[in-house]
Enzyme design. Structure first.
Site, PDB file in Angstrom:
ATOM      1  N   HIS A 103       0.857  -1.347   0.104  1.00 10.77           N
ATOM      2  CA  HIS A 103      -0.054  -0.190   0.106  1.00 10.77           C
ATOM      3  C   HIS A 103       0.838   1.370   0.107  1.00 10.77           C
ATOM      4  O   HIS A 103       1.544   1.487   0.928  1.00 10.77           O
ATOM      5  CB  HIS A 103      -1.023   0.036   0.984  1.00 10.77           C
ATOM      6  CG  HIS A 103      -1.853   1.209   1.102  1.00 10.77           C
ATOM      7  ND1 HIS A 103      -3.012   1.214   0.443  1.00 10.77           N
ATOM      8  CD2 HIS A 103      -2.159   2.311   2.021  1.00 10.77           C
ATOM      9  CE1 HIS A 103      -3.602   2.129   0.459  1.00 10.77           C
ATOM     10  NE2 HIS A 103      -3.060   2.972   1.550  1.00 10.77           N
ATOM     11  N   GLN A 135       2.961  11.100  -1.697  1.00  9.49           N
ATOM     12  CA  GLN A 135       2.921  11.785  -0.220  1.00  9.49           C
ATOM     13  C   GLN A 135       4.418  11.716   0.349  1.00  9.49           C
ATOM     14  O   GLN A 135       4.540  12.265   1.080  1.00  9.49           O
ATOM     15  CB  GLN A 135       2.016  10.930   0.700  1.00  9.49           C
ATOM     16  CG  GLN A 135       0.392  11.146   0.274  1.00  9.49           C
ATOM     17  CD  GLN A 135      -0.687  10.580   1.392  1.00  9.49           C
ATOM     18  OE1 GLN A 135      -0.091   9.782   2.264  1.00  9.49           O
ATOM     19  NE2 GLN A 135      -1.619  10.321   0.830  1.00  9.49           N
ATOM     20  N   ARG A 162      -5.111  15.157   6.685  1.00  7.55           N
ATOM     21  CA  ARG A 162      -5.692  15.037   5.319  1.00  7.55           C
ATOM     22  C   ARG A 162      -5.775  16.592   4.759  1.00  7.55           C
ATOM     23  O   ARG A 162      -5.478  16.545   3.572  1.00  7.55           O
ATOM     24  CB  ARG A 162      -6.797  14.200   5.363  1.00  7.55           C
ATOM     25  CG  ARG A 162      -7.581  14.057   3.823  1.00  7.55           C
ATOM     26  CD  ARG A 162      -8.696  13.159   3.886  1.00  7.55           C
ATOM     27  NE  ARG A 162      -9.851  14.105   4.132  1.00  7.55           N
ATOM     28  CZ  ARG A 162     -11.080  13.813   4.131  1.00  7.55           C
ATOM     29  NH1 ARG A 162     -11.344  12.574   3.468  1.00  7.55           N
ATOM     30  NH2 ARG A 162     -11.948  14.612   4.129  1.00  7.55           N
ATOM     31  N   TYR A 217      -4.831   7.782  -6.842  1.00  9.67           N
ATOM     32  CA  TYR A 217      -6.135   8.284  -7.074  1.00  9.67           C
ATOM     33  C   TYR A 217      -5.956   9.759  -7.542  1.00  9.67           C
ATOM     34  O   TYR A 217      -6.948  10.535  -7.820  1.00  9.67           O
ATOM     35  CB  TYR A 217      -7.006   8.379  -5.787  1.00  9.67           C
ATOM     36  CG  TYR A 217      -6.361   8.989  -4.469  1.00  9.67           C
ATOM     37  CD1 TYR A 217      -6.345  10.561  -4.339  1.00  9.67           C
ATOM     38  CD2 TYR A 217      -6.052   8.226  -3.794  1.00  9.67           C
ATOM     39  CE1 TYR A 217      -5.782  10.801  -3.012  1.00  9.67           C
ATOM     40  CE2 TYR A 217      -5.350   8.474  -2.448  1.00  9.67           C
ATOM     41  CZ  TYR A 217      -5.524  10.091  -2.290  1.00  9.67           C
ATOM     42  OH  TYR A 217      -4.797  10.405  -1.058  1.00  9.67           O
ATOM     43  N   HIS A 251     -11.631   3.832  -3.096  1.00  7.43           N
ATOM     44  CA  HIS A 251     -11.089   4.594  -2.191  1.00  7.43           C
ATOM     45  C   HIS A 251     -11.381   4.160  -0.657  1.00  7.43           C
ATOM     46  O   HIS A 251     -10.567   3.918   0.010  1.00  7.43           O
ATOM     47  CB  HIS A 251     -11.227   5.844  -2.221  1.00  7.43           C
ATOM     48  CG  HIS A 251     -10.552   6.933  -1.122  1.00  7.43           C
ATOM     49  ND1 HIS A 251     -11.125   7.161  -0.057  1.00  7.43           N
ATOM     50  CD2 HIS A 251      -9.437   7.468  -1.309  1.00  7.43           C
ATOM     51  CE1 HIS A 251     -10.270   7.717   0.716  1.00  7.43           C
ATOM     52  NE2 HIS A 251      -9.187   7.990  -0.130  1.00  7.43           N
ATOM     53  N   HIS A 285      -9.533   1.020   1.341  1.00  7.56           N
ATOM     54  CA  HIS A 285      -9.208   1.473   2.401  1.00  7.56           C
ATOM     55  C   HIS A 285     -10.574   1.025   3.469  1.00  7.56           C
ATOM     56  O   HIS A 285     -11.655   1.208   2.888  1.00  7.56           O
ATOM     57  CB  HIS A 285      -9.029   3.086   2.711  1.00  7.56           C
ATOM     58  CG  HIS A 285      -7.964   3.792   2.063  1.00  7.56           C
ATOM     59  ND1 HIS A 285      -7.889   4.796   1.222  1.00  7.56           N
ATOM     60  CD2 HIS A 285      -6.595   3.481   1.946  1.00  7.56           C
ATOM     61  CE1 HIS A 285      -6.730   4.826   0.628  1.00  7.56           C
ATOM     62  NE2 HIS A 285      -5.895   4.078   1.219  1.00  7.56           N
ATOM     63  N   HIS A 302      -5.678  -1.253   6.062  1.00 10.54           N
ATOM     64  CA  HIS A 302      -5.643  -0.671   7.699  1.00 10.54           C
ATOM     65  C   HIS A 302      -6.718  -1.720   8.391  1.00 10.54           C
ATOM     66  O   HIS A 302      -6.129  -2.434   9.106  1.00 10.54           O
ATOM     67  CB  HIS A 302      -6.357   0.589   7.242  1.00 10.54           C
ATOM     68  CG  HIS A 302      -5.362   1.589   6.840  1.00 10.54           C
ATOM     69  ND1 HIS A 302      -4.153   1.851   7.100  1.00 10.54           N
ATOM     70  CD2 HIS A 302      -5.804   2.507   5.825  1.00 10.54           C
ATOM     71  CE1 HIS A 302      -3.676   2.892   6.498  1.00 10.54           C
ATOM     72  NE2 HIS A 302      -4.747   3.043   5.643  1.00 10.54           N
ATOM     73  N   ASP A 360       2.504   3.307   2.708  1.00  8.64           N
ATOM     74  CA  ASP A 360       1.303   4.016   2.868  1.00  8.64           C
ATOM     75  C   ASP A 360       1.830   5.789   2.639  1.00  8.64           C
ATOM     76  O   ASP A 360       2.023   6.267   1.617  1.00  8.64           O
ATOM     77  CB  ASP A 360       0.436   4.017   4.096  1.00  8.64           C
ATOM     78  CG  ASP A 360      -1.070   4.678   4.055  1.00  8.64           C
ATOM     79  OD1 ASP A 360      -1.215   5.273   3.023  1.00  8.64           O
ATOM     80  OD2 ASP A 360      -1.743   4.827   5.260  1.00  8.64           O
TER      81      ASP A 360
END
Length: 457
Positions: free
Chosen positions: A60, A65, A86, A125, A209, A236, A273, A324
């Site tokens: 993942h 990020q 976020r 995404y 998502h 997720h 998760h 992640d």
């Protein structure tokens, strides 16, 4: 298929234990064609300089990020949690370009390779331009990730994400989410195009998502499009307690409960998760054959909570790990904190161990990640086994934490006693990969960071 290369390991982790004098043959496609223990090194075989272990799949990843790591670690006022993080992360998501994404992802993928991952599942995404104009190719951002993987030499499983709404009951996305917009038809078309491109070490699946980000109709349509095709399907789920509460209010059921009853779970599904799960939900996932992907570094960084690791393990649910948000970029730290989080709450040691079958927490978690990673990436096999891609790592017995140890303690020490990356080489498809990315990769990454954060000083 005839072997093109033969490797000989004095010691190798095969079938869940250390075995001696292991001969491994690599075929023309870069896969193991033969793995045999207790064989003297034959003439012409390359004798490895240290013990050999499988690499892992990073199941993942949000590559973009990586450009946000270290930039969200202050609290100036009020409360800081996942949701405030976020909102700040969106400042990056809304302006990164394909060129910048390639630069950031190339740096990340080189770091992941150094961290012991040789395949990465990219939960993608960022589909559309930040300002609403059209790309020349609607997959420009996806191709940037594929090019970055080629730059680094890592394998890539691209997962185009269905993202159609901002929350339960919402009719669409928020203005700051417009570049994420993709329905099931778009995501499936993107996945098919990536597969048709035939890029080396690149495959594709699909993703939703989350239950808040995709409607039941989206899920139904995606299942129709995928049909019986054997591709990984990621989502997720149950990362945050607020998500659980919202799902209960909107549907009368908890997120994993809803997925188990309505989502058509099967072994292709990966629940990312799965932090907040009740015993009955874990049992339902186990019956379905679906797997879970835990991301301990990110879940700690964002204050998500701790998964019920002992129960997931005891029910035999396939389990693996991912980076992640990229605050951690090596599997050693993920496995270490997967166990340490449990120790801190239970006030016990070796929580993941299974006396009588696998007394080593490190070995049990490592083997779970090897097996679970194969399924998460859409592969039939992974590890030092015939048919799997010839990916592996050669341990450095002189590394900090490994020097002087008996053979049987090596994997325990890798997870719980080493610093950094305790291997001397990483192999992908039968070839040793460079330790560090070329200087141009780092230079491009620094240039992209300056461009992205210029307005922030």
């Amino acid at each position: 298929m005839a072997a093109l290369k033969r490797l000989h390991a004095p010691l190798a982790w095969v079938e869940g234990r250390w075995q001696r004098d292991v001969l491994l043959s690599v075929d023309a496609s870069g896969h193991w064609s033969e793995v045999t223990a207790n064989v003297p090194a034959p003439p012409g075989a390359e004798v490895l300089a240290g013990p050999l272990i499988p690499s892992l799949v990073n199941a993942h990843s949000h590559a973009f990020q990586r450009a946000f790591v270290g930039l969200a670690e202050r609290r100036e006022a009020g409360q800081d949690d996942f949701w405030s993080w976020r909102d700040r992360m969106y400042a990056l998501a809304l302006r990164i370009s394909p060129q910048q994404l390639r630069a950031v992802a190339s740096q990340l993928y080189a770091e992941l390779l150094r961290g012991g991952y040789t395949q990465v599942c990219e939960f993608h995404y960022l589909h559309h331009p930040a300002q609403g104009q059209a790309f020349d190719d609607e997959l420009d951002m996806a191709w940037a990730l594929a090019e970055a993987a080629q730059d680094a030499g890592i394998g890539l499983t691209l997962l185009p994400v269905v993202y159609t709404r901002s929350g339960f009951g919402a009719s669409g996305l928020r203005p700051d989410q417009h570049r994420f917009a993709a329905d099931a038809d778009w995501a499936w078309r993107a996945s098919q195009r990536v597969m048709a491109a035939g890029l080396p070490r690149v495959n594709a699946g699909v993703a939703l998502h989350s239950l808040r980000g995709a409607s039941p109709a989206d899920m139904t349509r995606l299942r129709q499009l995928v049909g019986a095709t054997d591709v990984p399907i990621h989502i997720h789920v149950a990362e945050q307690t607020a998500e659980v509460a919202d799902c209960l209010q909107a549907t009368g059921r908890r997120p994993i409960q809803w997925l188990a009853e309505e989502g058509g779970l099967d072994p292709r599904w990966q629940l990312v998760h799965a932090t907040h799960a009740e015993p009955a939900e874990i049992e339902a996932v186990a019956r379905s054959g679906a797997g879970i992907v835990i991301c301990p570094g990110t879940e700690a960084n964002l204050g998500d909570g701790l998964a019920d690791l002992p129960r997931w393990l005891s029910h035999g649910v396939p389990l693996t790990v991912g980076s992640d948000s990229q605050v951690t970029r090596g599997w050693v730290e993920e496995l270490r904190w997967l166990e340490y989080g449990q120790r801190l709450t239970a006030r016990q040691r070796n929580v993941a161990a299974a006396p009588g079958t696998q007394a080593s927490s490190a070995a049990r978690l490592f083997d779970a990640a090897v097996t679970g990673g194969a399924r998460a990436a859409g592969f039939a096999a992974w590890g030092l086994t015939p048919g799997a891609r010839a990916d592996a790592m050669v341990l450095n017995r002189e590394a900090d934490g490994l020097r002087g140890l008996p053979d049987e303690a090596l994997l325990d020490a890798v997870v719980f006693g080493s610093n950094g990356s305790p291997w001397q080489s990483v192999w992908v498809a039968g070839r040793a990969r460079p330790w560090r990315a070329p200087g141009r990769v780092g230079d491009a990454f620094e240039a992209a960071m300056r461009e992205l954060w210029r307005s922030d000083g």
